[in-house]
Design an enzyme around this catalytic site. Structure first.
Site, PDB file in Angstrom:
ATOM      1  N   ASP A 109      -3.854   3.254   2.069  1.00 36.26           N
ATOM      2  CA  ASP A 109      -3.328   4.553   1.615  1.00 36.26           C
ATOM      3  C   ASP A 109      -4.471   5.427   1.092  1.00 36.26           C
ATOM      4  O   ASP A 109      -4.536   6.629   1.380  1.00 36.26           O
ATOM      5  CB  ASP A 109      -2.204   4.387   0.578  1.00 36.26           C
ATOM      6  CG  ASP A 109      -2.475   3.297  -0.444  1.00 36.26           C
ATOM      7  OD1 ASP A 109      -3.621   2.805  -0.504  1.00 36.26           O
ATOM      8  OD2 ASP A 109      -1.546   2.932  -1.179  1.00 36.26           O
ATOM      9  N   MET A 130       0.869  -1.183   0.000  1.00 34.96           N
ATOM     10  CA  MET A 130       0.000   0.000   0.000  1.00 34.96           C
ATOM     11  C   MET A 130       0.890   1.212   0.000  1.00 34.96           C
ATOM     12  O   MET A 130       1.681   1.388   0.911  1.00 34.96           O
ATOM     13  CB  MET A 130      -0.855  -0.010   1.269  1.00 34.96           C
ATOM     14  CG  MET A 130      -1.900  -1.079   1.237  1.00 34.96           C
ATOM     15  SD  MET A 130      -3.070  -0.802  -0.070  1.00 34.96           S
ATOM     16  CE  MET A 130      -3.443  -2.472  -0.515  1.00 34.96           C
ATOM     17  N   CYS A 131       0.836   1.971  -1.029  1.00 30.29           N
ATOM     18  CA  CYS A 131       1.991   2.825  -1.142  1.00 30.29           C
ATOM     19  C   CYS A 131       1.886   3.823  -2.270  1.00 30.29           C
ATOM     20  O   CYS A 131       0.880   3.917  -2.946  1.00 30.29           O
ATOM     21  CB  CYS A 131       3.196   1.956  -1.436  1.00 30.29           C
ATOM     22  SG  CYS A 131       3.156   0.398  -0.572  1.00 30.29           S
ATOM     23  N   GLY A 132       2.991   4.542  -2.429  1.00 25.22           N
ATOM     24  CA  GLY A 132       3.143   5.417  -3.582  1.00 25.22           C
ATOM     25  C   GLY A 132       4.282   4.913  -4.453  1.00 25.22           C
ATOM     26  O   GLY A 132       5.287   4.418  -3.950  1.00 25.22           O
TER      27      GLY A 132
END
Lengths: 227, 296, 443
Positions: free
Chosen positions: C211, B1-3
């Site tokens: 996120d 889960m991230c950029g």
């Protein structure tokens, strides 16, 4: 005419100021500069004012809008105008996925393209996309109208209820329970009205209409493969 | 889960600026992944030498001298904070790895290849980029990642990118649902998987497919069948750069292409500072579609 | 030897594997071609609070006098970020149940009963009705994947917002409301054609993963000017990770619903085979909060099988800040009342087993949209019954807390508990009674 620079003013201050406006405010035209892709810009507005945003916005711009007009001169991120109730939202550039998701009213106009899931679970909103829309658009769309001047991606209108989908270009594929419909005079009148309001350069007779085949409205074992 | 960010340059004159462009993109994605960050940069190199990126919590002061003595060859090295990139003759890679494993167990080889250097640490992504001096690096392409840990630990080993083969690395946003079964298959096939992280399994899967003769594009196409769940992958190889989203494609992804570069960002704002973005072709990658570029 | 005349015969032997219920389900599936749908939560036996005991006080610990020495029960929810946290007088709240799944009088009764005791009720999939807002002094407004009836005016009217990721009866599944219950009013509220089978989504339409959740929470806070507490509700599936991620994404409160938690309607196979019992879920969730330094700062509400004050006390002792009740609240209103036995028989069931809440034919007038049936429930009387029940839950929890020497129910702790079974000891991470052994620790 207030000008808010999001490069220097916290987002909280902008939204708080917009929420504090009364229905008969004289400050009816706001400019927002340097949004820098920030999320939740101009969410939850509830007054008949115009907010012009110069630049790109992140997720949920103009979320749950009521009465206001929000204009984005740039691109918009995920969930543009999600659950909009009324008013108008216009984006000069492209919109990311889930534009107009669950919207219940008002008009959303996207000058560029909208990506996946445009109009997902729409509940009465009108959406006009001058470019093309991505896959899984109008998934579980309940009511309202989606107008697309360009093309539609895969699985358009999957599990659709009673929304109307007008597409001028190619539809890559239709989703489960979505089918082409005959265009009635009423449909054409609705479409013409939306094209005019959106300032779209197209004629109603160039579009095909897609809607619900209504075979999934009540479970039947022979349709189980569609679930 | 991230950029995720990625940049693949077509215009050679931009190569000295690769690091600064990538650093700006990574910094914008801080709040998508505040736990840790990492990046891989494909810089200079040649076929006769290999770069090993070592990471160690303890100082690696005498590694170069000892390696030279142990292997009997010239070794050069660049130290950046906790990471040391050592360059040595390609035919000495196995010997160097064996020597490191026995005499420097505190050092981990996080990446290896002719041209790839790979850095990752726990901490805010902007601080991580700053610590390693990303902005000063040059190269042909690079990918970066900001991580919000889901099921695996917030450790440096859990940070992306993951490298499981020479000059190969992968970053991932999403969550795989069958990575345990795939990990068991890969371990049987001799692919080294060192963490519980689902993304490392994806990296290892591609390494395995390419080892069996697939091109990067073919390996990614095969992953559509074998990897289940939600994912956006950005992958780098010595000459290539590729992007793939799963068939549902919920996790955000935006791409931009001009005559000078191809860029990837989890959100458009990561791309907004790139030169010529106003006129770039900007689009969101289609589900289940491999996008791949190769250096000429 | 000659054969005996009239030899004894074995009695018919039912199969333990293919028992009567199993056989009837195979026959039903073969005849209809659709999975069985029902309401309620898991009915199978799972390790539960019954397998825990409080050790009480004696010489080494001193108890409090019942009725005289104070034992606090209040709880503050949403103190992390919200400008207006919620203050509840008792640590028992009413779980989310929709108008649509429940009748108008049932929703009103829940509001009356909860308000009388100073606690909250929760909307459900379908929006907020004026009756509900009017009768609930503290109302939590749910944001669900379907967004039926989602309205910014109601968001602003709510006292807290609960983002529903999942529920214990069906973690990973969407809701379902069959045609019989899509009355004209329900259809209007949800923008659906009347009488159709409503299929609800299992994922939110505009975010997926932690996120994105962080950004969604930011939007809701901006929309409501950072006033309202924001809860995140999950079904018990991976409680350690889900709690940690909800906290990282910015939640004020985590709501954790075990597999015994009810639903208005979903597949029987889902209810009985997916998710964790609440007993197994609380400690991992509390562990996540403790690891992040957020225990008691981000509050934890647990639900799924809370029946009495002992259950409340045990949930709090394991680290929860409050509990939520759904099924028990409906029973308090009058669900499955034995006085309606003849009518349950006519529906092919019996009082105590009625779970066809989705069919809308509830003789008690609770899980129905039929106006004649709904009119059977007097919201004032039913509200009073719920208030009585909530009082008993609270008094019982206080009784136990006092016996353990606590001046506030939140001072109960896992060390006040022992387990009767190895399973419960492992799940609750408390020692098997009479031993120092906590199975599963240290391996």
């Amino acid at each position: 005419m207030p000008v808010v620079d999001l490069g220097t003013t916290p987002l909280r201050e902008l939204n708080a100021a917009l929420h504090a406006l009364s229905k008969d405010t004289n400050e009816t035209h706001w400019h927002v500069i340097n949004p820098q892709g920030k999320h939740a810009v101009a969410v939850g507005l509830d007054a008949p004012v115009t907010v012009e945003i110069q630049g790109h916005v992140g997720y949920y711009c103009a979320g749950m809008n009521q009465h206001a007009t929000v204009i984005v001169s740039g691109n918009a991120g995920v969930g543009l105008a999600e659950n909009m109730m009324s008013g108008e939202v216009r984006v000069r550039g492209d919109a990311s996925q889930s534009a107009g998701a669950t919207g219940q009213g008002g008009l959303l106009v996207i000058d560029g393209n909208a990506s996946a899931r445009c109009g997902i679970s729409m509940k009465g909103i009108d959406i006009v996309v001058k470019g093309s829309i991505g896959p899984m658009s109008a998934f579980m769309a309940q009511t309202g109208n989606l107008v697309v001047l360009g093309d539609a991606g895969e699985a358009l209108g999957d599990s659709i209820y009673e929304a109307r989908l007008f597409v001028r270009g190619e539809v890559k594929s239709l989703g489960a329970d979505c089918e082409e419909k005959a265009v009635t005079d009423e449909d054409r009148a609705v479409l013409s009205g939306l094209l005019e309001r959106a300032g779209a350069d197209a004629r109603a007779d160039e579009f095909k209409l897609y809607g619900s085949a209504r075979t999934l409205y009540h479970f039947h074992v022979d349709n189980a493969g569609a679930y | 889960m991230c950029g995720i960010v990625g940049l693949f340059l077509k215009d050679k004159t931009l190569e000295p600026k690769l690091g600064s462009m990538l650093s700006d993109m990574l910094t914008v994605m801080c709040d998508r992944g505040p736990d840790s960050a990492g990046f891989a940069v494909y810089g200079a190199g040649d076929t006769t030498r290999v770069k090993l990126t070592l990471r160690s919590a303890k100082p690696l002061d005498d590694v170069v001298k000892d390696l030279e003595a142990g292997l009997g060859v010239a070794v050069s090295a660049v130290l950046r904070e906790t990471h040391l990139v050592v360059t040595l003759p390609a035919d000495k890679e196995d010997a160097a790895r064996a020597w490191l494993a026995s005499t420097r167990p505190e050092a981990t080889v996080v990446g290896a290849g002719q041209r790839m250097e790979l850095y990752k640490e726990v901490g805010r992504p902007d601080a991580v980029a700053e610590r390693f001096g990303l902005a000063g690096m040059s190269g042909t392409h690079g990918i970066g990642h900001t991580r919000m840990a889901t099921e695996s630990a917030v450790t440096t080993n859990g940070a992306h990118p993951f490298s499981t083969g020479a000059d190969q690395c992968l970053v991932h946003n999403g969550s795989l649902s069958n990575h345990n079964a795939v990990r068991r298959t890969l371990l049987r096939e001799g692919i080294a998987i060192e963490t519980e992280n689902d993304s490392e399994v994806a990296a290892g899967y591609l390494t395995w497919r390419m080892r069996e003769g697939a091109s990067l594009k073919e390996a990614l196409e095969a992953s559509l069948k074998d990897l289940d769940g939600f994912y956006t992958f950005v992958v780098g190889t010595e000459t290539g750069f590729a992007v793939l989203r799963d068939p549902i494609a919920c996790k955000p992804a935006v791409m931009a292409e001009t005559d000078d570069y191809v860029a990837f960002g989890s959100e458009y704002r990561a791309l907004a500072g790139l030169p010529g973005i106003e006129t770039a072709r900007v689009w969101e990658p289609e589900p289940a579609t491999v996008y791949a570029w190769e250096r000429a | 030897m000659t054969a005996p005349v009239n030899p004894p015969r074995t009695v018919p032997r039912p199969s333990a594997t293919f028992d009567q219920y199993t056989i009837s389900e195979i026959q039903r599936a073969a005849a209809t071609g659709i999975y069985d749908i029902r309401g309620g939560g898991a009915k199978r036996r799972v390790p539960h609070f019954d397998d825990l005991l409080f050790v009480g006080a004696s010489i080494s610990r001193y108890p409090l006098e019942g009725y005289r020495e104070k034992c606090g029960t209040d709880v503050v929810l949403g103190s992390r970020f919200a400008k207006q946290p919620i203050h509840l007088k008792i640590p028992v709240t009413i779980a989310g149940m929709s108008f649509g799944a429940l009748s108008g009088p049932a929703k009103e009764a829940l509001g009356r009963g909860a308000s009388a005791l100073g606690t909250s009720t929760t909307t459900g999939d379908g929006g907020m009705t004026p009756e509900e807002r009017g009768h609930s002094s503290i109302l939590v407004y749910q944001l669900l994947p379907s967004r039926y009836g989602m309205n910014p005016d109601d968001l602003r009217k709510a006292d807290a917002i609960e983002i529903v990721v999942g529920q214990g009866a069906k973690p990973g599944g969407g809701g379902m409301l069959l045609g019989q219950k899509i009355s004209p009013r329900v259809a209007r509220m949800r923008h659906l054609p009347e009488g159709i089978d409503q299929r609800s989504a299992c994922r939110h339409p505009d975010w997926t993963g932690p996120d994105d959740l962080e950004i969604k929470i930011e939007e809701l806070r901006e929309l409501t000017d950072w006033e309202k507490p924001i809860y995140v509700k999950v079904g018990a599936s991976r409680p350690y990770y889900d709690t940690a991620l909800a906290v990282k994404a910015g939640a004020d409160v985590v709501v954790l619903d075990g597999m015994q938690g009810g639903t208005a309607a979903t597949q029987e196979v889902f209810i009985e085979n997916v998710g964790l019992p609440i007993l197994a879920s609380i400690r991992p969730a509390v562990q996540a909060l403790q690891d992040l330094g957020m225990h008691r700062k981000v509050q934890l509400i647990v639900s799924g099988g809370i029946r009495n004050g002992a259950d409340v006390a045990k949930a709090l002792a394991l680290g929860a800040d409050a509990v939520a009740i759904g099924t028990a609240a409906l029973v308090a209103l009058g669900d499955n009342d034995p006085r309606l036995e003849a009518e349950y028989q006519a529906l092919g069931t019996t009082a105590g087993s009625y779970d066809d809440w989705h069919e809308g034919r509830d003789p008690a007038g609770i899980t129905t949209q039929d106006s004649a049936l709904a009119a059977r429930l007097d919201p004032v009387i039913a509200g009073r019954r719920l208030a009585n029940y909530l009082s008993v839950l609270t008094l019982e929890a206080q009784t136990i807390a006092r016996a353990c020497g606590k001046t506030h129910v939140h001072n109960l702790e896992p060390e006040d508990l022992v387990a009767l079974t190895v399973e419960a000891a492992a799940m609750a991470r408390v020692p098997l009674a009479g031993t120092n052994w906590i199975p599963g620790q240290g391996f």
